[in-house]
Structures are given as C-alpha cells and as structure tokens.
Design a protein around this motif. Structure first.
Motif, PDB file in Angstrom:
ATOM      1  N   LYS A  42       0.869  -1.172   0.000  1.00 22.91           N
ATOM      2  CA  LYS A  42       0.000   0.000   0.000  1.00 22.91           C
ATOM      3  C   LYS A  42       0.905   1.221   0.000  1.00 22.91           C
ATOM      4  CE  LYS A  42      -3.786  -2.242   2.360  1.00 22.91           C
ATOM      5  NZ  LYS A  42      -4.634  -2.281   3.550  1.00 22.91           N
ATOM      6  N   VAL A  43       0.608   2.176  -0.866  1.00 23.36           N
ATOM      7  CA  VAL A  43       1.451   3.355  -1.021  1.00 23.36           C
ATOM      8  C   VAL A  43       0.752   4.550  -0.377  1.00 23.36           C
ATOM      9  CG1 VAL A  43       2.646   4.826  -2.664  1.00 23.36           C
ATOM     10  CG2 VAL A  43       2.325   2.398  -3.182  1.00 23.36           C
ATOM     11  N   TYR A  44       1.494   5.274   0.461  1.00 24.91           N
ATOM     12  CA  TYR A  44       0.954   6.442   1.148  1.00 24.91           C
ATOM     13  C   TYR A  44       1.799   7.662   0.846  1.00 24.91           C
ATOM     14  CZ  TYR A  44      -1.827   3.252   3.969  1.00 24.91           C
ATOM     15  OH  TYR A  44      -2.715   2.295   4.377  1.00 24.91           O
ATOM     16  N   TRP A  45       1.146   8.799   0.784  1.00 22.98           N
ATOM     17  CA  TRP A  45       1.823  10.086   0.734  1.00 22.98           C
ATOM     18  C   TRP A  45       1.514  10.728   2.072  1.00 22.98           C
ATOM     19  CZ3 TRP A  45      -0.313  15.233  -0.600  1.00 22.98           C
ATOM     20  CH2 TRP A  45       0.700  16.196  -0.685  1.00 22.98           C
ATOM     21  N   THR A  46       2.477  10.784   2.933  1.00 25.34           N
ATOM     22  CA  THR A  46       2.336  11.090   4.360  1.00 25.34           C
ATOM     23  C   THR A  46       1.342  10.089   4.945  1.00 25.34           C
ATOM     24  OG1 THR A  46       0.733  12.888   4.027  1.00 25.34           O
ATOM     25  CG2 THR A  46       3.047  13.486   4.158  1.00 25.34           C
ATOM     26  N   ILE A  47       0.109  10.493   5.247  1.00 26.30           N
ATOM     27  CA  ILE A  47      -0.873   9.555   5.782  1.00 26.30           C
ATOM     28  C   ILE A  47      -2.000   9.259   4.792  1.00 26.30           C
ATOM     29  CG2 ILE A  47      -0.401  10.155   8.187  1.00 26.30           C
ATOM     30  CD1 ILE A  47      -2.987  11.866   8.087  1.00 26.30           C
ATOM     31  N   VAL A  48      -1.941   9.840   3.630  1.00 22.43           N
ATOM     32  CA  VAL A  48      -3.008   9.681   2.628  1.00 22.43           C
ATOM     33  C   VAL A  48      -2.689   8.489   1.719  1.00 22.43           C
ATOM     34  CG1 VAL A  48      -4.225  10.813   0.726  1.00 22.43           C
ATOM     35  CG2 VAL A  48      -3.399  12.169   2.664  1.00 22.43           C
ATOM     36  N   PRO A  49      -3.608   7.498   1.641  1.00 18.21           N
ATOM     37  CA  PRO A  49      -3.375   6.383   0.727  1.00 18.21           C
ATOM     38  C   PRO A  49      -3.489   6.853  -0.724  1.00 18.21           C
ATOM     39  CG  PRO A  49      -5.517   6.152   1.781  1.00 18.21           C
ATOM     40  CD  PRO A  49      -4.850   7.355   2.394  1.00 18.21           C
ATOM     41  N   VAL A  50      -2.481   6.543  -1.537  1.00 12.71           N
ATOM     42  CA  VAL A  50      -2.486   7.004  -2.931  1.00 12.71           C
ATOM     43  C   VAL A  50      -2.409   5.862  -3.939  1.00 12.71           C
ATOM     44  CG1 VAL A  50      -1.544   9.284  -2.418  1.00 12.71           C
ATOM     45  CG2 VAL A  50       0.009   7.397  -2.918  1.00 12.71           C
TER      46      VAL A  50
END
Length: 159
Positions: A42-50
């Motif tokens: 699972k890829v996150y940008w800070t805490i947002v799943p992207v």
C-alpha cells in the motif's frame, strides 16, 4: 527508581528493534517459500493512501514447452489521487526456471481506463540479444528486468 524503569524500557526497545531487524534482514526470510506467492504493498503520501501494488509469483508455469516462473505485478492509484490521476499498470515477467533469467517482459500502462503505453521485451540471453518491437539491442550477460530482479534478489543468499 524512575531511572531504572526508564533504562529498562530503553533496553526492551533496543532488544525489540534488534530482534525485528534480525528477522527482517535474515536471508532465509527473504526467499519466496511457497510455489505461489503474493506480495501486496500500500502506497501512502504522508498519511493519505495514494495507491496499491501487488506481485504474484507462479513457479509452475510453462512457456513454449519450457518450465518457467511467471511473475505478474499490478499497480494502481486509489482514493483522491485516483479521482485526479487515474493510473494502472500491468507488468508480466517470464523467467527461465533453470537459468533464473528473464525470457519475456511485458508492461501495459492505462490512464483514465484507456491504454496509454505498452511494450514487450524479448530476451535471448544465450545470444546476448534483446528485442524491443522491431529493434534489436546487444545485451550484457545476466540482464534482468525489474520483476526478475526482485525475484533474483529475494532468492539470493546474503552471507
């Protein structure tokens, strides 16, 4: 008394991190133990799943009457990013089971549900050639594509 508790907690944390690192970086834990394996990221940008990515390994496939390892990967955007920038990639790698070198690599990229780009690489490792469409390139020995490199590194014994 408080100092002893603090030192005890620090020691427990240090030992826990040491054990975790030993387990994660232990070479016997890096191989794919089963005939079919799946890795999911699972890829996150800070805490947002992207986005999400998955890799599937099938060691019992065949290609042109030859036993091969088939690796398939899929990556795609999720959440708000998907609404703004819908991307999906399908990647396939066929690896010679005996030599553990790639035979074929194929990737397809979709944007907003439409095929944007696709390419196929055909390896002739014994003749040191790589075919991309109608073009042929000279290939250095033991050349890997991204998926076969993951397989190679995960099965390499680091000692």
């Amino acid at each position: 008394m408080k100092l002893k508790i603090f030192i005890g907690i620090i020691l427990v944390i240090i030992v826990g991190v040491f054990i975790w690192n030993w387990y994660v970086f232990n070479p016997k834990n890096l191989v794919f133990p089963n005939e079919e394996d799946n890795l999911v990221y699972k890829v996150y940008w800070t805490i947002v799943p992207v986005g999400k990515a998955s890799i599937n390994i099938d060691r019992e496939s065949s290609y042109h009457n030859k036993k091969v390892i088939l690796m398939k990967a899929e990556a795609y955007t999720t959440g708000i990013i998907n609404d703004l920038f819908d991307l999906k990639a399908n990647i396939q790698s066929i690896i010679d089971k005996k030599e553990r070198l790639p035979i074929l690599y194929k990737d397809t990229i979709f944007r907003n549900g439409k095929k944007k780009e696709s390419k196929t690489l055909i390896y002739e490792q014994d003749k040191k050639r790589l075919h991309v469409g109608s073009e042929t390139y000279i290939l250095p020995s033991n050349t890997y594509d991204p998926l076969s490199l993951i397989y190679f590194l995960r099965n390499k014994k680091l000692s």
